[in-house]
Design an enzyme around this catalytic site. Structure first.
Site, short mmCIF file in Angstrom:
data_model
loop_
_atom_site.label_atom_id
_atom_site.label_comp_id
_atom_site.label_asym_id
_atom_site.label_seq_id
_atom_site.Cartn_x
_atom_site.Cartn_y
_atom_site.Cartn_z
N LYS A 1 0.86 -1.19 0.00
CA LYS A 1 0.00 0.00 0.00
C LYS A 1 0.89 1.23 0.00
CE LYS A 1 -4.53 0.56 0.34
NZ LYS A 1 -5.51 -0.44 -0.10
N GLY B 1 -20.76 6.07 3.02
CA GLY B 1 -19.84 6.53 1.99
C GLY B 1 -20.53 6.55 0.64
N GLY C 1 -18.25 7.03 -2.26
CA GLY C 1 -17.11 7.06 -3.18
C GLY C 1 -17.28 5.94 -4.19
N ASN C 2 -16.22 5.62 -4.90
CA ASN C 2 -16.30 4.62 -5.98
C ASN C 2 -16.91 3.29 -5.53
OD1 ASN C 2 -14.47 2.12 -7.08
ND2 ASN C 2 -15.16 3.45 -8.74
N1 GLU Z 1 -7.11 0.03 -3.57
C1 GLU Z 1 -7.88 -1.13 -3.86
C2 GLU Z 1 -7.93 -2.05 -2.65
O1 GLU Z 1 -7.79 -1.66 -1.53
C3 GLU Z 1 -7.41 -1.83 -5.11
C4 GLU Z 1 -6.00 -2.27 -5.06
C5 GLU Z 1 -5.48 -2.73 -6.39
O2 GLU Z 1 -6.21 -2.75 -7.36
O3 GLU Z 1 -4.30 -3.06 -6.42
O4 GLU Z 1 -8.20 -3.21 -2.79
#
Ligand code: GLU
Length: 428
Positions: free
Chosen positions: A107, A219, A221-222
């Site tokens: 992350k 929420g 969001g997306n």
């Molecule tokens: N940010 C998204 C998650 O928490 C997607 C991560 C990704 O596609 O690598 O799963």
């Protein structure tokens, strides 16, 4: 909403330790997996629009690459901390493992607030982030993606910077790219739809007709947007959605007992997923306090905002009608609240299973980039549905068989897979 005393990394470690104990993992494997493999913290200097320079703090944590390159999004958030990024990186490892895709967990983040930054300044941050980490990310090392307050545009800037530095074309270096620039159709819908594929399967298992259910979402969001979209397409009634107002930055719950739709909500939502309260009022939505979403007398709750929302206090407000909690966000439920959900027999679909649709589609995006051949949206969503459905049933069956909580079952599957990969590699 944010609680400064809450440490998500401690919570992620607490969850891991409990399962490591159940699996009787040896000490070295525990020590190895309860901390990230490696982490980077760096400065990102940016020339601002007024000519001054500002230095932003950036992070990338690679929790594990035992099952494949590390994988996970990058958040732009004013309250970002290294511990939040560590927790989210660890949850990514379990997420890619539970859906059984050949990737690890990572992350990234930058402490910044895109609300107060021009697009040019955001481009500076995105390119600066890529510059600082270019040697340590890439298609076969660690593959970033969008997350809270980052979009396909940020991904393209990062990719472009990376390609300039390496002198290559490497679309597999990052995912969540716009369609036409190496992105996958269906990626925008993937996380929210993925949440609903698991809810649909959970309803079947509980013998509930999803078309007769109601739900409340936190929420917009997306993730929440597309969860609401598919939920209403499946016939469910989304009666409440809680989210921030774009002006006073407070959260409110918008309610319509006959059901809110994606189309009407999106009309009053800005690019950060914030609903314009005044417009919502004009459209006839009831406006309740921000935390009222959790106390609605619905069948399904979908926390799809941020971590630490279903806590030992707020969990007490959950109505007796609630049968399913589907975690669209990462880490929305604390271990104390888990105990209450368990004792009340509520079916929890844990975050790293429920919201794994995003990363699963990111994996499909990489596969398509590698083939240089792109699938139709139907093909992508169909493959996504199969993966999510299979993962849900594997976790549900184990939970039933051992009479354990869904989060514990999901952890048992993921942690065993990752521990096994570490063993096979001869690491621990
Ligand atoms: N940010 C998204 C998650 O928490 C997607 C991560 C990704 O596609 O690598 O799963």
């Amino acid at each position: 909403m944010a609680d400064s005393s809450f440490n998500p990394f401690k919570m992620a470690q607490q969850q891991f330790d409990a399962i490591a104990e159940q699996l009787n993992l040896d000490q070295a494997t525990r020590d190895f997996l309860r901390n990230p493999d490696r982490e980077f913290q760096f400065n990102i200097p940016v020339r601002m629009d007024d000519g001054s320079y500002k230095v932003f703090r950036g992070f990338r944590v690679q929790h594990s690459d035992a099952r494949g390159p590390s994988k996970g999004g990058i958040r732009f958030h004013p309250q970002e901390t290294i511990d939040t990024v560590r927790a989210l990186a660890m949850w990514m490892t379990w997420k890619t493992a539970v859906v059984d895709i050949p990737l690890g967990g990572g992350k990234g983040g930058v402490i910044c607030d895109p609300h107060n930054l021009s697009m040019r300044e955001q481009e500076g941050i995105a390119r600066g982030w890529a510059r600082q980490i270019a040697r340590n990310v890439g298609p076969v090392q660690d593959v970033p993606a969008p997350d809270v307050m980052t979009t396909g545009q940020h991904m393209v800037w990062m990719l472009d910077e990376y390609e300039r530095i390496t002198g290559t074309k490497a679309p597999g270096m990052i995912t969540g790219k716009p369609v036409g620039l190496g992105g996958s159709l269906g990626r925008t819908e993937a996380t929210g739809y993925g949440v609903m594929y698991t809810v649909r399967e959970a309803c079947k298992k509980l013998n509930i007709d999803i078309a007769k259910t109601t739900a409340a979402f936190q929420g917009f969001g997306n993730v929440s947007q597309y969860a609401v979209d598919l939920y209403t397409k499946l016939g469910g009634k989304a009666i409440a959605v809680s989210c921030w107002d774009h002006e006073d930055k407070k959260s409110y719950t918008y309610r319509k007992m006959s059901g809110l739709t994606f189309e009407e909500l999106i009309k009053v939502t800005n690019k950060f997923g914030e609903i314009d309260k005044a417009k919502a009022q004009e459209m006839g939505f009831e406006i309740l306090p921000g935390d009222a979403w959790i106390e609605q007398a619905v069948d399904i709750l979908v926390p799809a905002a941020i971590e630490n929302q279903i806590t030992k206090d707020s969990v007490m407000k959950i109505a007796p009608t609630v049968k399913i909690v589907a975690e669209g966000a990462n880490g929305p439920t604390t271990p104390e609240a888990d105990e209450v959900l368990k004792s009340r027999g509520i079916l929890n679909i844990p975050d790293f299973l429920a919201n794994a649709g995003g990363v699963t589609c990111s994996y499909f995006e990489q596969v398509q980039c590698n083939m240089n051949y792109f699938w139709t949206k139907e093909e992508v969503l169909d493959k996504l549905d199969q993966k999510m459905t299979a993962a849900f049933h594997a976790v549900y069956n184990l939970a039933q068989e051992r009479k354990i909580y869904m989060r514990d079952a999901a952890y048992l599957i993921s942690i065993s897979r990752v521990a096994e990969a570490c063993k096979l590699r001869g690491w621990v």
